[in-house]
Design a protein around this motif. Sequence first.
Motif, PDB file in Angstrom:
ATOM      1  N   LEU A   1      -9.268   3.953  -1.991  1.00 30.92           N
ATOM      2  CA  LEU A   1      -9.067   3.124  -0.899  1.00 30.92           C
ATOM      3  C   LEU A   1      -8.153   3.549   0.061  1.00 30.92           C
ATOM      4  O   LEU A   1      -6.942   3.625  -0.090  1.00 30.92           O
ATOM      5  CB  LEU A   1      -8.770   1.599  -1.142  1.00 30.92           C
ATOM      6  CG  LEU A   1      -9.547   0.850  -2.121  1.00 30.92           C
ATOM      7  CD1 LEU A   1      -9.135  -0.482  -2.679  1.00 30.92           C
ATOM      8  CD2 LEU A   1     -11.121   0.609  -1.873  1.00 30.92           C
TER       9      LEU A   1
ATOM     10  N   LEU B   1      -5.269   4.962  -1.721  1.00 30.03           N
ATOM     11  CA  LEU B   1      -4.873   4.161  -3.036  1.00 30.03           C
ATOM     12  C   LEU B   1      -5.911   4.653  -4.026  1.00 30.03           C
ATOM     13  O   LEU B   1      -7.052   4.159  -4.001  1.00 30.03           O
ATOM     14  CB  LEU B   1      -4.899   2.941  -2.618  1.00 30.03           C
ATOM     15  CG  LEU B   1      -3.973   1.984  -3.947  1.00 30.03           C
ATOM     16  CD1 LEU B   1      -2.736   2.398  -4.230  1.00 30.03           C
ATOM     17  CD2 LEU B   1      -4.110   0.364  -3.467  1.00 30.03           C
TER      18      LEU B   1
ATOM     19  N   PHE C   1       0.770  -1.315   0.040  1.00 32.86           N
ATOM     20  CA  PHE C   1      -0.087   0.014   0.192  1.00 32.86           C
ATOM     21  C   PHE C   1       0.816   1.271  -0.005  1.00 32.86           C
ATOM     22  O   PHE C   1       0.520   2.099  -0.719  1.00 32.86           O
ATOM     23  CB  PHE C   1      -0.805   0.050   1.208  1.00 32.86           C
ATOM     24  CG  PHE C   1      -1.955   1.215   1.305  1.00 32.86           C
ATOM     25  CD1 PHE C   1      -3.360   1.166   0.717  1.00 32.86           C
ATOM     26  CD2 PHE C   1      -1.441   2.379   1.930  1.00 32.86           C
ATOM     27  CE1 PHE C   1      -4.039   2.171   0.724  1.00 32.86           C
ATOM     28  CE2 PHE C   1      -2.306   3.448   1.888  1.00 32.86           C
ATOM     29  CZ  PHE C   1      -3.562   3.282   1.327  1.00 32.86           C
TER      30      PHE C   1
ATOM     31  N   GLU D   1      -9.288  -0.458   3.900  1.00 30.73           N
ATOM     32  CA  GLU D   1     -10.236  -0.843   2.933  1.00 30.73           C
ATOM     33  C   GLU D   1      -9.450  -1.593   1.718  1.00 30.73           C
ATOM     34  O   GLU D   1      -9.868  -2.551   1.171  1.00 30.73           O
ATOM     35  CB  GLU D   1     -10.736   0.308   2.119  1.00 30.73           C
ATOM     36  CG  GLU D   1     -11.522   1.143   3.136  1.00 30.73           C
ATOM     37  CD  GLU D   1     -11.887   2.528   2.380  1.00 30.73           C
ATOM     38  OE1 GLU D   1     -13.406   3.037   2.690  1.00 30.73           O
ATOM     39  OE2 GLU D   1     -11.345   3.276   1.741  1.00 30.73           O
ATOM     40  N   PHE D   2      -8.045  -1.303   1.578  1.00 29.44           N
ATOM     41  CA  PHE D   2      -7.130  -2.057   0.644  1.00 29.44           C
ATOM     42  C   PHE D   2      -7.024  -3.540   1.525  1.00 29.44           C
ATOM     43  O   PHE D   2      -6.917  -4.387   0.722  1.00 29.44           O
ATOM     44  CB  PHE D   2      -5.863  -1.329   0.810  1.00 29.44           C
ATOM     45  CG  PHE D   2      -4.873  -2.175  -0.113  1.00 29.44           C
ATOM     46  CD1 PHE D   2      -4.755  -2.391  -1.371  1.00 29.44           C
ATOM     47  CD2 PHE D   2      -3.633  -2.680   0.429  1.00 29.44           C
ATOM     48  CE1 PHE D   2      -3.986  -3.135  -2.547  1.00 29.44           C
ATOM     49  CE2 PHE D   2      -2.738  -3.487  -0.367  1.00 29.44           C
ATOM     50  CZ  PHE D   2      -2.962  -3.350  -1.639  1.00 29.44           C
TER      51      PHE D   2
ATOM     52  N   VAL E   1     -14.377  -2.012  -7.387  1.00 26.80           N
ATOM     53  CA  VAL E   1     -14.118  -1.680  -5.978  1.00 26.80           C
ATOM     54  C   VAL E   1     -15.036  -1.153  -5.114  1.00 26.80           C
ATOM     55  O   VAL E   1     -15.301  -1.288  -4.070  1.00 26.80           O
ATOM     56  CB  VAL E   1     -12.714  -0.853  -5.764  1.00 26.80           C
ATOM     57  CG1 VAL E   1     -12.428  -0.492  -4.566  1.00 26.80           C
ATOM     58  CG2 VAL E   1     -11.653  -1.662  -6.750  1.00 26.80           C
TER      59      VAL E   1
ATOM     60  N   LEU F   1      -4.209   1.453  -8.133  1.00 27.48           N
ATOM     61  CA  LEU F   1      -4.629  -0.078  -7.906  1.00 27.48           C
ATOM     62  C   LEU F   1      -4.627  -0.463  -9.390  1.00 27.48           C
ATOM     63  O   LEU F   1      -4.014  -1.575  -9.635  1.00 27.48           O
ATOM     64  CB  LEU F   1      -5.863  -0.078  -7.354  1.00 27.48           C
ATOM     65  CG  LEU F   1      -6.318  -1.480  -7.378  1.00 27.48           C
ATOM     66  CD1 LEU F   1      -5.369  -2.236  -6.317  1.00 27.48           C
ATOM     67  CD2 LEU F   1      -8.055  -1.470  -6.598  1.00 27.48           C
TER      68      LEU F   1
ATOM     69  N   ASP G   1       1.091   4.054  -2.886  1.00 24.37           N
ATOM     70  CA  ASP G   1       0.640   5.246  -2.640  1.00 24.37           C
ATOM     71  C   ASP G   1       1.539   6.382  -2.993  1.00 24.37           C
ATOM     72  O   ASP G   1       2.121   6.791  -2.250  1.00 24.37           O
ATOM     73  CB  ASP G   1       0.239   5.435  -1.295  1.00 24.37           C
ATOM     74  CG  ASP G   1      -0.428   6.828  -0.893  1.00 24.37           C
ATOM     75  OD1 ASP G   1      -0.942   7.552  -1.747  1.00 24.37           O
ATOM     76  OD2 ASP G   1      -0.318   7.044   0.484  1.00 24.37           O
TER      77      ASP G   1
ATOM     78  N   TYR H   1      -8.170  -6.851  -0.491  1.00 25.40           N
ATOM     79  CA  TYR H   1      -7.307  -8.052  -0.651  1.00 25.40           C
ATOM     80  C   TYR H   1      -7.990  -9.430   0.095  1.00 25.40           C
ATOM     81  O   TYR H   1      -7.932 -10.360  -0.606  1.00 25.40           O
ATOM     82  CB  TYR H   1      -5.976  -7.809  -0.070  1.00 25.40           C
ATOM     83  CG  TYR H   1      -5.031  -9.059  -0.142  1.00 25.40           C
ATOM     84  CD1 TYR H   1      -4.333  -9.433  -1.132  1.00 25.40           C
ATOM     85  CD2 TYR H   1      -4.799  -9.862   0.988  1.00 25.40           C
ATOM     86  CE1 TYR H   1      -3.558 -10.623  -1.233  1.00 25.40           C
ATOM     87  CE2 TYR H   1      -4.191 -11.008   1.011  1.00 25.40           C
ATOM     88  CZ  TYR H   1      -3.480 -11.282  -0.177  1.00 25.40           C
ATOM     89  OH  TYR H   1      -2.670 -12.593  -0.453  1.00 25.40           O
TER      90      TYR H   1
END
Length: 162
Positions: free
Chosen positions: A55, A24, A13, A59-60, A50, A29, A17, A64
């Motif tokens: 995100l 993100l 992440f 949330e990321f 998404v 992404l 970023d 996943y």
Amino acid sequence: MSVLQTNDLKRIFQELDKNGDGLLSAEELNWLLECIGGVHFSLQELESSVGKSCLNVDEFLLFYDSITKQGGDGNSEAEPADDQDQGCNKEDCDLVEAFKVFDSNGDGFISTEEVQSMLSRLGLWDEKTGKDCRGMISKYDTNLDGVLDFDEFKKMMLHTSS
């Protein structure tokens, strides 16, 4: 045991970023998906999948988690062959696609070197990770051939015992 642990995902992440805003974006992404799997989405398609345009790290992690642990009973026996993709359920189709991302040479098996290559592309490779990759493969390599076939990969991703 998951292929990527929470700390690894947080490092991914942070690497993704690019502008350091703690979010993100769909662009960031999308870059990841193109980099690791050659998957190309329009930004609108990705945002729709998404459910958001950006995100945060939590949330990321959930994203996943949702694509690697989608529930289900794990009893379906899909193979990673292209001609069988059409008949698989959503979970198995996603696992087939994930398998193909790791199986970079297309031989139907995932080797330690292929896991290393993927982690290197994500900026997560180091000596400790290499030992973890060998351990992960040996833990799920039920036929002891030194590589993971699709069924072994599926068991690993669904956290089921052999």
